[in-house]
Design an enzyme around this catalytic site. Structure first.
Site, PDB file in Angstrom:
ATOM      1  N   SER A  13       0.827  -1.196   0.000  1.00 21.02           N
ATOM      2  CA  SER A  13       0.000   0.000   0.000  1.00 21.02           C
ATOM      3  C   SER A  13       0.872   1.260   0.000  1.00 21.02           C
ATOM      4  CB  SER A  13      -0.982  -0.051   1.182  1.00 21.02           C
ATOM      5  OG  SER A  13      -1.995   0.902   1.046  1.00 21.02           O
ATOM      6  N   HIS A  58      -4.646  -1.579  -4.074  1.00 21.46           N
ATOM      7  CA  HIS A  58      -5.995  -2.016  -3.680  1.00 21.46           C
ATOM      8  C   HIS A  58      -6.986  -1.800  -4.829  1.00 21.46           C
ATOM      9  CE1 HIS A  58      -4.125  -2.174   0.196  1.00 21.46           C
ATOM     10  NE2 HIS A  58      -4.057  -0.864   0.315  1.00 21.46           N
TER      11      HIS A  58
END
Length: 247
Positions: free
Chosen positions: A135, A171
């Site tokens: 991330s 994501h």
């Protein structure tokens, strides 16, 4: 041992989550792959960086437990409220893998620069230490990406370290705003062309070139995002190799 060339593993995958809450974590395929990239040393040295969430001790402790369970040699570098090691450069250069946890990529890069960590990490990358993360720990190596660093509505982040000359979407299939926001930011020129990963997938870079896309299970994939002359964005699914490690 070290990687045979500068190596970055930028992912939307990391520690495997167990059933007993957010800090029940275990070493999964993506971290084992990072150790393989470092030359498969016996008891690989993994240093965890968690500045993107302010170095929370609960998260750091969970990472230690997971790494010890897998017989990895764990350490961490914290910067809040002050560094926990005297020789930051020496500590990081001794690692096989530096693993960066997720959170706020804007805060992560700002804090790293304030401590001169950007230069040290670049030296580690060039010397063969594998840099990896999930991330925010994926976006940081790139020019930028979409981020919730500034609030619940995603915005463009353009102040990444920029060693990888691409934008990075994380994501991609896991949060409804992610895919359309990356298309928007590339279409309007806020971000350049780049790559994106579904939850569970990672991008392996050798030097500054994408070498392959990997995933910790069947299903997740990676994508190339390119802006056309008319301002539209083309999204191309990339071949993805599923990592196969005994757990």
């Amino acid at each position: 041992m070290t990687a045979d060339e500068p190596t970055i593993l930028a992912t939307s995958a990391g520690f495997r989550r167990g059933p007993r809450g957010p800090y029940d974590v275990h070493v999964g395929p993506m971290l084992r792959f990072a150790a393989e990239l470092a030359g498969s040393p016996e008891r690989p040295r993994f240093c965890v960086l968690a500045q993107a969430t302010g170095d929370p001790q609960t998260l750091i402790g969970a990472c230690y437990s997971a790494l010890a369970e897998a017989d990895f040699r764990a350490s961490h570098l914290q910067l809040f409220p002050m560094p926990n090691v005297d020789d930051i450069r020496g500590h990081l250069l001794r690692q096989d893998v530096i693993w960066v946890e997720g959170g706020s990529v804007a805060n992560l890069c700002a804090v790293w620069r304030a401590h001169g960590l950007d230069a040290i990490l670049h030296e580690a990358w060039q010397s063969g230490v594998v840099l990896a993360g999930i991330s925010a720990g994926s976006i940081c190596w790139h020019q930028g990406g979409s981020t919730d660093s500034y609030g619940t509505e995603l915005r463009g982040f353009t102040d990444g370290l920029g060693w990888l000359p691409y934008s990075n979407g994380v994501h991609y299939d896991g949060e409804a705003q992610r895919r359309p926001k990356m298309h928007e930011l590339i279409a309007d020129g806020t971000l350049g062309d780049g790559y994106a990963t579904d939850d569970g997938a990672g991008l392996l870079y050798r030097g500054t070139e994408l070498a392959e896309v990997v995933a910790d299970r069947d299903g997740p994939g990676g994508y190339e995002l390119k802006r056309a002359a008319d301002g539209t964005v083309t999204e191309t699914p990339l071949p993805t190799r599923v990592l196969d490690y005994e757990e």
